[in-house]
Design a protein around this motif. Structure first.
Motif, short mmCIF file in Angstrom:
data_model
loop_
_atom_site.label_atom_id
_atom_site.label_comp_id
_atom_site.label_asym_id
_atom_site.label_seq_id
_atom_site.Cartn_x
_atom_site.Cartn_y
_atom_site.Cartn_z
N GLY A 161 48.07 42.08 39.06
CA GLY A 161 46.66 42.36 39.31
C GLY A 161 45.77 41.27 38.76
O GLY A 161 46.26 40.24 38.24
N ASN A 162 44.47 41.48 38.87
CA ASN A 162 43.49 40.51 38.41
C ASN A 162 42.69 41.07 37.24
O ASN A 162 42.41 42.27 37.18
N THR A 163 42.31 40.19 36.34
CA THR A 163 41.42 40.58 35.26
C THR A 163 39.98 40.37 35.71
O THR A 163 39.71 39.65 36.67
N THR A 164 39.06 41.00 35.00
CA THR A 164 37.64 40.83 35.29
C THR A 164 37.00 39.98 34.19
O THR A 164 37.61 39.73 33.15
N GLY A 165 35.76 39.58 34.41
CA GLY A 165 35.10 38.71 33.44
C GLY A 165 35.69 37.32 33.53
O GLY A 165 35.32 36.52 34.39
N VAL A 166 36.61 37.00 32.63
CA VAL A 166 37.42 35.79 32.76
C VAL A 166 38.55 36.14 33.72
O VAL A 166 39.50 36.84 33.35
N VAL A 167 38.44 35.69 34.95
CA VAL A 167 39.35 36.15 36.01
C VAL A 167 40.68 35.41 35.91
O VAL A 167 40.73 34.18 35.82
N ARG A 168 41.74 36.19 35.95
CA ARG A 168 43.09 35.64 35.96
C ARG A 168 43.97 36.56 36.80
O ARG A 168 43.90 37.78 36.67
N SER A 169 44.77 35.96 37.65
CA SER A 169 45.72 36.72 38.46
C SER A 169 47.08 36.66 37.79
O SER A 169 47.65 35.58 37.63
N VAL A 170 47.59 37.83 37.36
CA VAL A 170 48.85 37.87 36.64
C VAL A 170 49.85 38.75 37.37
O VAL A 170 49.48 39.58 38.21
#
Length: 510
Positions: A161-170
């Motif tokens: 999934g993706n994080t919000t704010g500091v976006v990262r796809s993990v």
């Protein structure tokens, strides 16, 4: 520096150690030391230090290094046969061992009693994309200085999934970071699932779950899912992995001939390579009836598998460690083991009507439970456990601190006296706005606390604070690590006037 000033500085640091309420441990330290080309030494400094230096062959002057920034540092030997010591010093007035003077109020997803607040000193960086995870479930740190991955931390992320704010796809798998939160093996956002073991049967947010780095540097992960339940092991750079136990899955009725179910936590001693591999698990499904016993209700027990040098996946029959059913069968639980052989068990209970933390003697008998201790401390035989909402728990290497990951993503710290929690000395680190769920927690060799929270979608590192001193050494054969509250007399010149002044401030606060 004159001899008189050196003696005064040493006396000041000794007095500081004596007057602080609890023992402090080094925060900045040299990790992942590499000797290349015979004479080139590099290492990773986990955070900026007030002073950083090295010494060759145990004699002569110290050579300073730039400790103003964390990251990779290097120096050269005069000859391949040289030995060396790397020293890191810091004085910090804020940290989890130092009370702020404020208190933390009772909240539904935290402790059940008002508790003193301790300092929040974040040495990781929330703006660093590598610390962002959308679904973290486990964290552990390699704490053996003789291992090539000393200081490397590992995070289990259980869903893509993706994080919000500091976006990262993990992705769904394991990640590795150096002690300075840089990328340990260059994998970036790409997860590692060596052996294709996670979600092998079907996807689950509990696969992988908690992780533990052994003294040999291998990465062991529990799998709490019904479909993929097992214990998995990976090598240091996460390129090779395998299952540790025969059978896959964690149904409520464990199949005949399978000696595990869904595991919530693991602890490992020894290794298969040295023929002394011992695995401990907490298991949601396994009961004594599955291993030739009688009870069908002792789920969530502590099990020991003597694998030794045996082949894996292993079909060895485990033995139950706990003499009584100390955890509830339906609780999410955690496990650690102290240097003196005591076992530490934890479970998430929101009401506080059962023990959140239980300590077992090495023989499996109960040495402590936090519900009884809470009632004794409060003078109320019907009081709820102070240590409620315990999502995870860890014990420091010197067995002087217990760190607790609370459901609301705050961190509780409890001093240990002879391995037993001292509830009266508990404190809470306020990590920010309350948000569920905190997930896992670990100590590194220097006493820094590492935790992951799926609510915060973060991996973080907290400093103990105080006057700290660490030494990483090479004796020509192997690396070792030590820390002290008082530096060696020959290294006092590292402190400088600013360090001495800060020591006085910490002492006044204590």
């Amino acid at each position: 520096m004159t001899r008189t000033l050196r003696l005064k500085t040493l006396a000041a640091m000794a007095a500081l150690s004596a007057t602080l309420p609890f023992s402090l441990h080094a925060a900045p330290f040299a990790s992942r030391v590499v000797i290349s080309g015979g004479t080139n030494v590099s290492f990773v400094l986990n955070e900026p230090a007030d002073a950083l230096a090295y010494r060759l062959n145990g004699v002569g002057p110290l050579t300073p290094l730039n400790g103003a920034t964390k990251g990779t540092k290097s120096f050269s030997l005069n000859a391949p046969t040289d030995t060396f010591e790397i020293f890191a010093n810091k004085v910090d007035t804020v940290g989890y061992t130092i009370p702020t003077g404020a208190t933390i109020a009772v909240v539904a997803n935290g402790l059940s009693q008002v508790t003193n607040e301790s300092g929040f000193k974040l040495i990781s960086d929330d703006t660093n994309p590598l610390t962002r995870f959308n679904s973290p479930r486990g964290v552990s740190v390699s704490n053996n200085p003789a291992s090539a991955n000393f200081g490397v931390s590992y995070v289990a992320n259980s869903a893509a999934g993706n994080t919000t704010g500091v976006v990262r796809s993990v992705g769904d798998g394991l990640y590795a970071l150096n002690a300075d939160q840089s990328d340990a093996y260059g994998y970036g956002n790409t997860e590692k699932d060596p052996g294709n073991l996670f979600d092998a049967v079907s996807a689950s947010a509990n696969s992988a779950f908690r992780i533990m780095v052994s003294s040999a540097g291998s990465v062991y992960s529990s799998d709490f899912s019904d479909a993929n339940g097992n214990v998995n092991v990976a090598n240091q750079d996460l390129t090779v992995g395998s299952r540790l136990l025969t059978g896959v899955g964690g149904p409520s009725a464990v199949p005949a001939g399978q000696y595990h179910g869904s595991t919530t936590a693991v602890f490992v001693e020894g290794s298969a390579a040295t023929g002394d591999l011992v695995l401990y698990t907490l298991d949601e499904d396994l009961t004594s009836a599955n291993v030739g016993g009688v009870s069908t209700t002792d789920k969530n027990s502590l099990w020991r598998y003597n694998i030794g040098a045996g082949a894996t996946p292993s079909n060895v029959i485990p033995t139950k460690v706990n003499a009584a059913n100390v955890l509830l069968s339906g609780a999410t639980s955690d496990l650690d083991k102290g240097a003196d052989g005591k076992f530490y068990l934890a479970q998430n209970r929101s009401a506080g009507g059962e023990a959140g933390v239980v300590v077992l003697n090495p023989d499996g008998t109960v040495a402590y439970d936090s519900l009884t201790a809470s009632r004794t401390l409060l003078g109320n035989p019907t009081a709820n456990d102070i240590l409620r909402n315990v999502l995870a728990m860890a014990v420091s290497a010197d067995q002087k601190w217990m760190a607790i990951m609370l459901n609301n993503s705050d961190v509780a710290v409890v001093p240990l006296v002879a391995g037993i929690p001292d509830l009266a000395g508990r404190m809470v680190v306020n990590t920010g706005t309350d948000v569920n769920s905190g997930r896992d927690i670990a100590f590194d060799a220097a006493g820094n606390i590492h935790y992951v929270s799926s609510g915060q979608a973060l991996y973080r590192v907290l400093s103990p604070g105080g006057a700290t001193y660490a030494k990483t050494s090479w004796n020509g054969q192997s690396l070792s690590f030590s820390m002290s509250n008082v530096p060696e007399p020959s290294t006092l010149c590292l402190l400088g006037s600013a360090g001495i002044a800060a020591i006085g401030f910490v002492r006044r606060r204590a």
